[in-house]
Design a protein around this motif. Sequence first.
Motif, mmCIF file in Angstrom:
data_model
loop_
_atom_site.group_PDB
_atom_site.id
_atom_site.type_symbol
_atom_site.label_atom_id
_atom_site.label_comp_id
_atom_site.label_asym_id
_atom_site.label_seq_id
_atom_site.Cartn_x
_atom_site.Cartn_y
_atom_site.Cartn_z
ATOM 1 N N THR A 67 0.826 -1.210 0.000
ATOM 2 C CA THR A 67 0.000 0.000 0.000
ATOM 3 C C THR A 67 0.855 1.253 0.000
ATOM 4 O OG1 THR A 67 -1.710 -1.204 1.206
ATOM 5 C CG2 THR A 67 -1.857 1.192 1.206
ATOM 6 N N ILE A 68 1.836 1.286 0.857
ATOM 7 C CA ILE A 68 2.687 2.483 0.920
ATOM 8 C C ILE A 68 3.524 2.619 -0.351
ATOM 9 C CG2 ILE A 68 4.638 1.449 2.140
ATOM 10 C CD1 ILE A 68 4.565 4.162 3.792
ATOM 11 N N PHE A 69 3.925 1.496 -0.926
ATOM 12 C CA PHE A 69 4.692 1.536 -2.171
ATOM 13 C C PHE A 69 3.855 2.131 -3.302
ATOM 14 C CE2 PHE A 69 6.066 -0.541 -6.140
ATOM 15 C CZ PHE A 69 7.353 -0.029 -6.214
ATOM 16 N N VAL A 70 2.619 1.682 -3.435
ATOM 17 C CA VAL A 70 1.736 2.210 -4.484
ATOM 18 C C VAL A 70 1.441 3.693 -4.246
ATOM 19 C CG1 VAL A 70 -0.574 2.035 -5.499
ATOM 20 C CG2 VAL A 70 0.752 -0.028 -5.052
ATOM 21 N N ALA A 71 1.262 4.074 -2.989
ATOM 22 C CA ALA A 71 1.010 5.482 -2.681
ATOM 23 C C ALA A 71 2.193 6.358 -3.091
ATOM 24 C CB ALA A 71 0.716 5.642 -1.193
ATOM 25 N N TYR A 72 3.403 5.894 -2.804
ATOM 26 C CA TYR A 72 4.588 6.656 -3.202
ATOM 27 C C TYR A 72 4.759 6.666 -4.722
ATOM 28 C CZ TYR A 72 6.610 7.897 1.291
ATOM 29 O OH TYR A 72 6.846 8.477 2.507
ATOM 30 N N LEU A 73 4.444 5.562 -5.381
ATOM 31 C CA LEU A 73 4.513 5.535 -6.845
ATOM 32 C C LEU A 73 3.569 6.564 -7.460
ATOM 33 C CD1 LEU A 73 4.639 1.831 -8.079
ATOM 34 C CD2 LEU A 73 6.304 3.619 -8.513
ATOM 35 N N LEU A 74 2.345 6.612 -6.957
ATOM 36 C CA LEU A 74 1.366 7.574 -7.476
ATOM 37 C C LEU A 74 1.785 9.007 -7.167
ATOM 38 C CD1 LEU A 74 -1.966 5.716 -6.645
ATOM 39 C CD2 LEU A 74 -0.887 6.013 -8.890
ATOM 40 N N GLY A 75 2.339 9.226 -5.984
ATOM 41 C CA GLY A 75 2.825 10.559 -5.637
ATOM 42 C C GLY A 75 3.976 10.991 -6.526
ATOM 43 N N ALA A 76 4.890 10.053 -6.815
ATOM 44 C CA ALA A 76 6.011 10.363 -7.701
ATOM 45 C C ALA A 76 5.522 10.671 -9.113
ATOM 46 C CB ALA A 76 7.003 9.202 -7.723
ATOM 47 N N PHE A 77 4.507 9.944 -9.544
ATOM 48 C CA PHE A 77 3.941 10.187 -10.873
ATOM 49 C C PHE A 77 3.298 11.569 -10.959
ATOM 50 C CE2 PHE A 77 -0.166 10.056 -13.148
ATOM 51 C CZ PHE A 77 0.314 10.115 -14.433
#
Length: 119
Positions: A67-77
Amino acid sequence: MLDALTLVTGVAALLLAAWCGWAAYRDQPTKDWHFIGMAVVTLLAVVQLVVGIVQLARGEKPAQGTTIFVAYLLGAFACVPAAGFMSLTERTRWGSITVAAGGVVLAVLQVRLYDIWGG
């Protein structure tokens, strides 16, 4: 996660930040060529998002949680496009400062993504 892609994205984000910071220092707003740079950095973030999702779909797991990985991926995007949009509304040197800050934030997010994945 691909370490090389994370490194290239972080370095490109820092180069964009330095470029837009230099424009702000010279009291210039973001210009068309800055937006080309933002597009390149955003493309790298999109590639990273796709690679991250593919790795998750293949069953690989980040060390600190999906969950935290996907959240950071979306934030980076979303980081650089959001800064670019805000710089369009502020056509002064502060628009360039906003993009420079977005580049620094993206570079920090790259370090955090590396840590979350287990680097």
